[in-house]
Design a protein around this motif. Sequence first.
Motif, short mmCIF file in Angstrom:
data_model
loop_
_atom_site.label_atom_id
_atom_site.label_comp_id
_atom_site.label_asym_id
_atom_site.label_seq_id
_atom_site.Cartn_x
_atom_site.Cartn_y
_atom_site.Cartn_z
N UNK A 67 0.81 -1.21 0.00
CA UNK A 67 0.00 0.00 0.00
C UNK A 67 0.84 1.26 0.00
N UNK A 68 2.14 1.13 -0.13
CA UNK A 68 3.01 2.30 -0.26
C UNK A 68 3.89 2.12 -1.49
N UNK A 69 4.30 3.22 -2.04
CA UNK A 69 5.10 3.19 -3.27
C UNK A 69 6.45 2.52 -3.03
N UNK A 96 -8.88 1.20 3.08
CA UNK A 96 -8.27 0.51 4.22
C UNK A 96 -6.76 0.66 4.12
N UNK A 97 -6.16 1.08 5.24
CA UNK A 97 -4.71 1.25 5.26
C UNK A 97 -4.05 -0.11 5.33
N UNK A 98 -2.95 -0.24 4.57
CA UNK A 98 -2.20 -1.49 4.54
C UNK A 98 -3.11 -2.67 4.21
N UNK A 99 -3.82 -2.55 3.10
CA UNK A 99 -4.83 -3.54 2.73
C UNK A 99 -4.23 -4.90 2.44
N UNK A 100 -3.10 -4.94 1.70
CA UNK A 100 -2.55 -6.21 1.25
C UNK A 100 -1.11 -6.40 1.71
N UNK A 108 7.25 0.26 -0.75
CA UNK A 108 7.09 -1.18 -0.54
C UNK A 108 6.84 -1.90 -1.87
N UNK A 109 6.05 -1.29 -2.73
CA UNK A 109 5.79 -1.90 -4.04
C UNK A 109 7.08 -2.03 -4.84
N UNK A 110 7.91 -1.00 -4.78
CA UNK A 110 9.16 -1.05 -5.54
C UNK A 110 10.10 -2.10 -4.97
N UNK A 111 10.15 -2.22 -3.65
CA UNK A 111 10.99 -3.25 -3.05
C UNK A 111 10.51 -4.65 -3.43
N UNK A 112 9.19 -4.83 -3.46
CA UNK A 112 8.66 -6.13 -3.88
C UNK A 112 9.00 -6.41 -5.34
N UNK A 113 8.86 -5.39 -6.19
CA UNK A 113 9.17 -5.58 -7.61
C UNK A 113 10.64 -5.96 -7.80
N UNK A 114 11.53 -5.29 -7.08
CA UNK A 114 12.96 -5.63 -7.18
C UNK A 114 13.22 -7.05 -6.70
N UNK A 115 12.55 -7.45 -5.62
CA UNK A 115 12.72 -8.82 -5.10
C UNK A 115 12.21 -9.84 -6.11
N UNK A 116 11.06 -9.58 -6.70
CA UNK A 116 10.51 -10.51 -7.69
C UNK A 116 11.47 -10.68 -8.86
N UNK A 117 12.05 -9.59 -9.32
CA UNK A 117 12.96 -9.66 -10.46
C UNK A 117 14.24 -10.41 -10.09
N UNK A 118 14.79 -10.16 -8.91
CA UNK A 118 15.99 -10.89 -8.49
C UNK A 118 15.70 -12.39 -8.36
#
Length: 616
Positions: A43-45, A228-232, A47-57
Amino acid sequence: MLNHYGKTAAFTTKIGLCVNMRSLPWYVQANPDSFFPRCYGLCTKNEKQEFLDDFRRTAASSILKWVVSHQTCKGKLKSKQEEDSDRDPGHETDTGTTEAKELIDLSKQLIDNACKVCQTYLEQQQHVDIDTAEDTAEDLTEDEWNDLTQQYYSLVHGNAVISNPRSYLSQCQALLNKITSINPQTEIDGIRNIWIIKPAAKSRGRDIVCMDRVEEILELVATDHLPSRNKWVVQKYIETPLLIYDTKFDIRQWFLVTDWNPLTIWFYKESYLRFSTQRFSLDNLDSAIHLCNNSVQRHLQNADDRSPLLPGHNMWTSTKFREYLQHRGRGAVWSSLIYPSMKRAITNTMKVAQDHVEARKNSFELYGADFILGKDFKPWLIEINSSPTMHPSTPVTAQLCAQVQEDTIKVVVDRKLDRNCDIGNFELLWRQPAVELPPFSGSDLCVEGVSFRKAKKQLTPMSSFPLATPLLSATQLPKARCPLVLPDPARGSSGVTLPQTWRGKDKVLYCAFPACMQLSAKWSYSPRRGPEPGGRILPCARHLQLTDRPAPWPAPAQTWPSERSPLQAHAPVASPRGKAVTSSVLQSLRAPGNSVDSQGARYHVPGCVCGRVRPA
């Protein structure tokens, strides 16, 4: 006694556990990645970027795993093709032609890019990149990342191959060994890059899904407009779990907290296993296969192809599981690895959450932790539940739930009266030394030093007074205390000088003096205050009594200079003896705001802050 603590969301919600586990190294010398699968809030920009980097690695390292494991798979496929060729030579040609049309031959550049990404990751983890300028870093562009991701999808789902990757085998194996040495989750990552998406604050497996494509995950979060904050929360799925008869399971482990200061944790010796109703497979991401929560599985039918050795109610006790391990020759693994690792994970998690929970006395709470065992028997903490279900839904829960409730009462109630009483299957896991909190009584600040005061401006002597100008009203007089008019021998006489030629015998004049004026040391001082007949408190007045010596009335002064300060503008007024002079004084003093008594000799000026002065 209360059976709940306040503010436990730091570890009983998925988002709370996700965020607070990152702070574990500040409390304990332990790595949270060694027992808790990494997760991110979506739900934050950032966190999304960190997840995207992790997925790519993870995708890049999965390509290296595919290269290493492809040699074994290729040998098995070659043996199968040779068997088919012996039975039907024509079938070999058709099969080869069909496979050539169906499979896409990917470029070896995909392996080069994957090795480049993994090498960059290793340098970041080993802090080798701190001396490298950002503009010189050779990161993949966004288009290159998109191409790598799409080719990776085709490769791991069996729609494409890389021809002759043998030349990259040693390089890929070396990189994987280095990654495994610094990343304890390399084994559970697998090669499919599956992530489990959970609502941040829901329980009982509601709305949990598994996905393996990053664009679908981000789309799911973006299309959810609920306020809702921190939905997912997205967490890495364990792709290599320990299976019993090809079926996935998890472990529900109870523990009891009876105090938060000092932190006191009791661990229950018995637990139970929950099986899935379906056989395990990564080709199908249905929740019936991958979620072992009883709230989900109780609504499903057991699959026909599932092993008949599994119970129909899909539960085992931990005792039954230990027997299973004993039959498989791994009986010691429970006491040497599984049980101690679960206890260590619970202790570390509670230490992190201790500062967030309301440490209320005479309280307790029973929690239920869920663990999944990896293929190497290592337990991984998934979540911690407050108010775990005690419903006797199966013969296993009917026995254990009743037993754990009875043992909880023994620890909470009986042990208060008898420290040596029976506590059932509970054992003391951790009791922290008492921490005395310092008393807090508000701020108590003290300032020390020498104060600096602005020097007072010396008033110039005044020899004549503008009697033609009405006296200032009381509202224009400075508000100050009378002590300022007391004589000060150290400073000498004040700047106000009365003409010595002014004479008087019985005439007394009341006049307003500025509060800051200093009078001569030869004058006496006596305060005079009293109520006005109308009820108003009269201000004090100065009494000036002059000697009986004839003298001419001084000439009236000119208009006051505009640059003179208000303190310089107030001058004492005296009345010399003589009717002519007295009448002129009365004319000046009969201004608005001033008053004259019946004899015309006593003058009251409101607002004076002074005392009674007589000549020495």
